[in-house]
Design a protein around this motif. Structure first.
Motif, PDB file in Angstrom:
ATOM      1  N   MET A   1       2.160 -20.403   4.978  1.00 35.71           N
ATOM      2  CA  MET A   1       1.345 -18.930   4.965  1.00 35.71           C
ATOM      3  C   MET A   1       1.975 -17.750   4.515  1.00 35.71           C
ATOM      4  N   PRO A   2       1.079 -16.913   3.842  1.00 36.85           N
ATOM      5  CA  PRO A   2       1.692 -16.788   2.713  1.00 36.85           C
ATOM      6  C   PRO A   2       2.442 -15.052   2.657  1.00 36.85           C
ATOM      7  N   VAL A   3       3.403 -15.186   2.615  1.00 38.22           N
ATOM      8  CA  VAL A   3       4.557 -13.596   3.389  1.00 38.22           C
ATOM      9  C   VAL A   3       3.168 -12.502   2.652  1.00 38.22           C
ATOM     10  N   SER A   4       2.839 -11.238   3.508  1.00 39.00           N
ATOM     11  CA  SER A   4       1.752 -10.751   4.025  1.00 39.00           C
ATOM     12  C   SER A   4       2.393  -9.653   4.556  1.00 39.00           C
ATOM     13  N   ASP A   5       2.439  -7.906   3.914  1.00 37.69           N
ATOM     14  CA  ASP A   5       2.643  -6.827   4.440  1.00 37.69           C
ATOM     15  C   ASP A   5       1.459  -5.861   3.878  1.00 37.69           C
ATOM     16  N   THR A   6       2.058  -5.149   4.643  1.00 35.12           N
ATOM     17  CA  THR A   6       0.269  -3.579   4.446  1.00 35.12           C
ATOM     18  C   THR A   6       1.273  -2.625   4.634  1.00 35.12           C
ATOM     19  N   VAL A   7       0.752  -0.990   4.060  1.00 39.04           N
ATOM     20  CA  VAL A   7       1.318  -0.139   3.910  1.00 39.04           C
ATOM     21  C   VAL A   7      -0.101   0.652   4.435  1.00 39.04           C
ATOM     22  N   HIS A   8       0.022   1.533   5.436  1.00 34.06           N
ATOM     23  CA  HIS A   8      -1.136   2.117   6.028  1.00 34.06           C
ATOM     24  C   HIS A   8      -0.972   3.711   4.855  1.00 34.06           C
ATOM     25  N   ILE A   9      -1.765   4.110   4.427  1.00 31.94           N
ATOM     26  CA  ILE A   9      -1.775   5.623   3.896  1.00 31.94           C
ATOM     27  C   ILE A   9      -3.166   5.871   4.715  1.00 31.94           C
ATOM     28  N   GLN A  10      -2.432   7.216   4.797  1.00 26.52           N
ATOM     29  CA  GLN A  10      -3.376   8.463   5.978  1.00 26.52           C
ATOM     30  C   GLN A  10      -3.884   9.345   4.590  1.00 26.52           C
ATOM     31  N   LEU A  11      -4.771   9.998   4.645  1.00 29.45           N
ATOM     32  CA  LEU A  11      -5.297  10.847   3.744  1.00 29.45           C
ATOM     33  C   LEU A  11      -5.608  12.248   4.945  1.00 29.45           C
ATOM     34  N   PRO A  12      -5.904  13.244   4.441  1.00 30.94           N
ATOM     35  CA  PRO A  12      -5.768  15.076   4.658  1.00 30.94           C
ATOM     36  C   PRO A  12      -7.673  14.299   6.029  1.00 30.94           C
ATOM     37  N   GLY A  13      -7.814  14.632   6.433  1.00 30.22           N
ATOM     38  CA  GLY A  13      -9.188  14.087   7.309  1.00 30.22           C
ATOM     39  C   GLY A  13      -8.844  12.940   7.965  1.00 30.22           C
ATOM     40  N   ASP A  14      -9.716  12.531   8.773  1.00 29.12           N
ATOM     41  CA  ASP A  14      -9.513  11.430   9.566  1.00 29.12           C
ATOM     42  C   ASP A  14      -9.321   9.874   8.095  1.00 29.12           C
ATOM     43  N   ARG A  15      -9.090  10.393   6.802  1.00 25.98           N
ATOM     44  CA  ARG A  15      -9.775   9.337   5.968  1.00 25.98           C
ATOM     45  C   ARG A  15      -8.465   8.702   6.049  1.00 25.98           C
ATOM     46  N   ARG A  16      -8.220   6.368   5.980  1.00 28.12           N
ATOM     47  CA  ARG A  16      -7.216   5.972   5.332  1.00 28.12           C
ATOM     48  C   ARG A  16      -7.568   5.302   5.172  1.00 28.12           C
ATOM     49  N   TYR A  17      -6.471   4.452   4.675  1.00 21.96           N
ATOM     50  CA  TYR A  17      -7.170   3.246   3.681  1.00 21.96           C
ATOM     51  C   TYR A  17      -5.993   2.314   3.658  1.00 21.96           C
ATOM     52  N   GLU A  18      -5.606   1.227   3.589  1.00 19.29           N
ATOM     53  CA  GLU A  18      -4.570   0.265   4.008  1.00 19.29           C
ATOM     54  C   GLU A  18      -4.148  -0.738   2.729  1.00 19.29           C
ATOM     55  N   ILE A  19      -2.931  -0.402   1.922  1.00 18.43           N
ATOM     56  CA  ILE A  19      -2.504  -1.796   0.630  1.00 18.43           C
ATOM     57  C   ILE A  19      -2.009  -3.030   1.410  1.00 18.43           C
ATOM     58  N   ARG A  20      -2.432  -3.885   0.848  1.00 14.68           N
ATOM     59  CA  ARG A  20      -2.315  -5.266   0.787  1.00 14.68           C
ATOM     60  C   ARG A  20      -1.169  -5.725   0.396  1.00 14.68           C
ATOM     61  N   ILE A  21       0.214  -6.076   0.585  1.00 15.19           N
ATOM     62  CA  ILE A  21       0.306  -7.028  -0.469  1.00 15.19           C
ATOM     63  C   ILE A  21       1.302  -8.299   0.171  1.00 15.19           C
ATOM     64  N   GLY A  22       1.511  -9.507  -1.099  1.00 17.83           N
ATOM     65  CA  GLY A  22       1.323 -10.326  -1.064  1.00 17.83           C
ATOM     66  C   GLY A  22       0.951 -11.424  -1.810  1.00 17.83           C
ATOM     67  N   ALA A  23       1.762 -12.891  -1.239  1.00 19.78           N
ATOM     68  CA  ALA A  23       1.182 -13.960  -2.440  1.00 19.78           C
ATOM     69  C   ALA A  23       0.058 -14.322  -1.764  1.00 19.78           C
ATOM     70  N   GLY A  24      -0.658 -15.110  -2.110  1.00 18.05           N
ATOM     71  CA  GLY A  24      -1.649 -15.665  -1.624  1.00 18.05           C
ATOM     72  C   GLY A  24      -3.075 -15.403  -1.462  1.00 18.05           C
ATOM     73  N   LEU A  25      -2.931 -13.896  -1.935  1.00 18.32           N
ATOM     74  CA  LEU A  25      -4.345 -13.072  -0.533  1.00 18.32           C
ATOM     75  C   LEU A  25      -5.486 -13.520  -1.438  1.00 18.32           C
ATOM     76  N   LEU A  26      -5.709 -13.725  -2.821  1.00 21.99           N
ATOM     77  CA  LEU A  26      -7.022 -14.469  -3.384  1.00 21.99           C
ATOM     78  C   LEU A  26      -7.671 -15.439  -2.220  1.00 21.99           C
ATOM     79  N   ASP A  27      -6.835 -16.031  -1.609  1.00 20.47           N
ATOM     80  CA  ASP A  27      -7.770 -17.157  -1.078  1.00 20.47           C
ATOM     81  C   ASP A  27      -7.394 -16.861   0.361  1.00 20.47           C
ATOM     82  N   SER A  28      -6.916 -15.884   1.389  1.00 21.47           N
ATOM     83  CA  SER A  28      -7.220 -15.045   2.412  1.00 21.47           C
ATOM     84  C   SER A  28      -8.262 -14.502   3.240  1.00 21.47           C
TER      85      SER A  28
END
Lengths: 364, 364
Positions: free
Chosen positions: A1-28
């Motif tokens: 299993m690849p190492v994987s981690d997520t940082v959640h970014i909260q923006l003003p209003g209801d906007r949000r997005y995720e940063i996915r960090i890890g090895a092997g993500l291009l193939d996941s």
């Protein structure tokens, strides 16, 4: 299993997005799940990165999008201008891409900034995803929504605040990163210590060798903590009214070095590293931090193999270059200075003190 | 005392701005009170308007700003591209203007759109003020925050959503407007009737002669009501996700006419006028409105001296041009159609029906 981690970014209003960090993500497939649907996706990359990863990304995206195009730009900061931006726009218009088209920025900060800017202005905004393949882009330029191109008279002078749908940072792409670029990326990692987190600075000090050896677990922590700090700062100040300025520690001198030598001579991270040493010394000379804070930062930057000595452009040229920087308003030039190890703020600095520091470091 | 009126625009979040409408505003200090302070202001205008009004605007602004520059661009829709945008940016950077610099767009829709876009991207955003001097700009392009430039492959294809600090519409500047441009502006005034306000359509019908005679009181009402309707629509849909599309009634055909003939051959308002007749006929043929709704709109447009007959570009060329329009997604072309007199909505229309209408009006 690849190492994987997520940082959640909260923006003003209801906007949000995720940063996915890890090895092997291009193939996941998981990392790519849930992106905006569209008839077409366009990968924007450069001549160096495209041959390495564009094929795999295209295969991945073809499972979701009916059509996946690839735009390959020349590599380097010197190509971060109107011409490259136009090439992206011309391709989108030539292919009659509609306003739901999703752009994927595959590359370093230059590709990310230009693709983000193209996404911001194409039909007044289409969605985009960052796939950063350099350490610098993973820890810095893919977080915070700043997009831009350079102008002959200044770096990042034309741009927009525009947020990605997601950031997917595959640590495996760092395997092909030249050593010099890895070190340049570490400059921005180091930056987060002095401006915001003294404990993280200790951690970097203790783990620098493992970082230089590209240990995935250690890199994962460095990327995650850097993104967390940046997200915390940006989340409080999306449009750069105040606090966010601290992220530009080392950048006022750094931008002057880059513009003065011509973009591309020094890497951005190299210029920032040298700029941090100058800004730390400025902080010390204005009585904000003790001498050992400067010496410690200097030693860490030296161990990371980053430049300490600014190019000899002369004091007048430095002042002229720094006055056109976005952070400057009419009058005294403002710098991000250390107020302690782990805390920074914006300060107007008299030209005489700036000149003193430049002279002391051999820049005159 | 000059006639003066204010429309208040409420934007999402806490943002808001005012549209001041009246005669004599260039000479009224009240209209200019309370704008953002800065070391410098830059007036952007064109070769036609600058000689008429830039001197007076400059004098007015010099009472507030230490430095007031003037950038004069060539006049016309064919100059609404990268080159003019660059001239604004080059001037700002050449003069080392900081990020508080206020831009003033003095001219018609082309100047407003380009200045707004330059303001949106210069240092990722500086404040700007609209000073529209054409009827078209006063009733349409200075409200709603759309900024853009054209691309050889399509109109307004590159741009940003970016709101002005204020709009100052001095009705006296319409005195120097060529008759053809006044009529083109009336096309957008007329538009607000069929899409949103049947009573306003009645009012225009009754007051068309006074509008053509440039009666200030009647013009003031036309501008105010147009801005109110547009503000109401935009206020509910700033980023053009749905409702706002109705403002593009007549524009899908109109943009195809402009692009097909080359920008500048027909005025925007002329193309929209003709496009409204085509779109109304499309609405009728799809069973949405009775024939007399089409005939009435057609008669009003004819009385206003606006063109009814589309250029003979051929059906295929029209379809091709409309498919690249921003409103198009993959598949059937979507049009704003009348669902009643005073109500409009977005509808996908089969190519065959579009072809039928184009042929019936002599465009094939």
């Amino acid at each position: 299993m690849p190492v994987s981690d997520t940082v959640h970014i909260q923006l003003p209003g209801d906007r949000r997005y995720e940063i996915r960090i890890g090895a092997g993500l291009l193939d996941s497939s998981d990392a790519w799940h849930g992106l905006p649907r569209a008839a077409a996706a366009v990968i924007v990359s450069n001549e160096t990165v495209a041959p390495l990863y564009a094929g795999r990304l295209r295969e991945r995206l073809q499972q979701v999008y009916g059509r996946v195009d690839l735009v390959v730009l020349p590599d380097g900061e010197q190509h971060k201008g109107w011409e490259s931006l136009n090439r992206i726009c011309d391709h989108l218009l030539g292919a009659a891409m509609d306003r739901k088209t999703v752009l994927f920025a595959l590359g370093g900060g230059v590709i990310g900034d230009m693709t983000g800017f193209a996404a911001a202005i194409y039909m007044r905004g289409v969605p985009f995803v960052q796939v950063p393949t350099t350490l610098l882009a993973q820890v810095d330029s893919s977080v915070g929504g700043k997009t831009a191109i350079n102008h002959p008279l200044g770096k990042n002078m034309l741009g927009a605040f525009y947020q990605p749908e997601r950031v997917i940072a595959d640590l495996d792409t760092l395997d092909t990163l030249p050593d010099r670029e890895l070190r340049a990326g570490l400059a921005e990692v180091i930056k987060y210590g002095p401006i915001a987190d003294a404990l993280f600075l200790d951690w970097i000090d203790a783990n620098l060798d493992a970082l230089l050896a590209r240990d995935k677990g250690v890199l994962a922590h460095a990327v995650r903590r850097s993104c967390e700090i940046k997200a915390l700062v940006v989340g409080q100040d999306e449009r750069e009214q105040g606090l966010r300025a601290i992220l530009n520690f080392g950048h006022t001198f750094g931008h002057a070095i880059e513009a003065g030598l011509g973009y591309g001579a020094w890497l951005h991270g190299e210029a920032v590293a040298c700029g941090m040493v100058l800004a730390a010394d400025l902080s010390h000379r204005l009585g904000l931090v003790p001498a050992d804070a400067v010496l410690r930062l200097r030693a860490l930057i030296e161990r990371a193999g980053l430049p300490l000595r600014p190019p000899q452009l002369g004091v007048d040229r430095y002042l002229q270059l720094m006055r056109v920087d976005k952070k400057a308003e009419a009058g005294a030039i403002r710098f991000v200075l250390l107020e302690a190890v782990g805390r920074a703020g914006l300060h107007a600095v008299p030209d005489a003190v700036i000149a003193e520091v430049l002279q002391a470091h051999g820049a005159a």
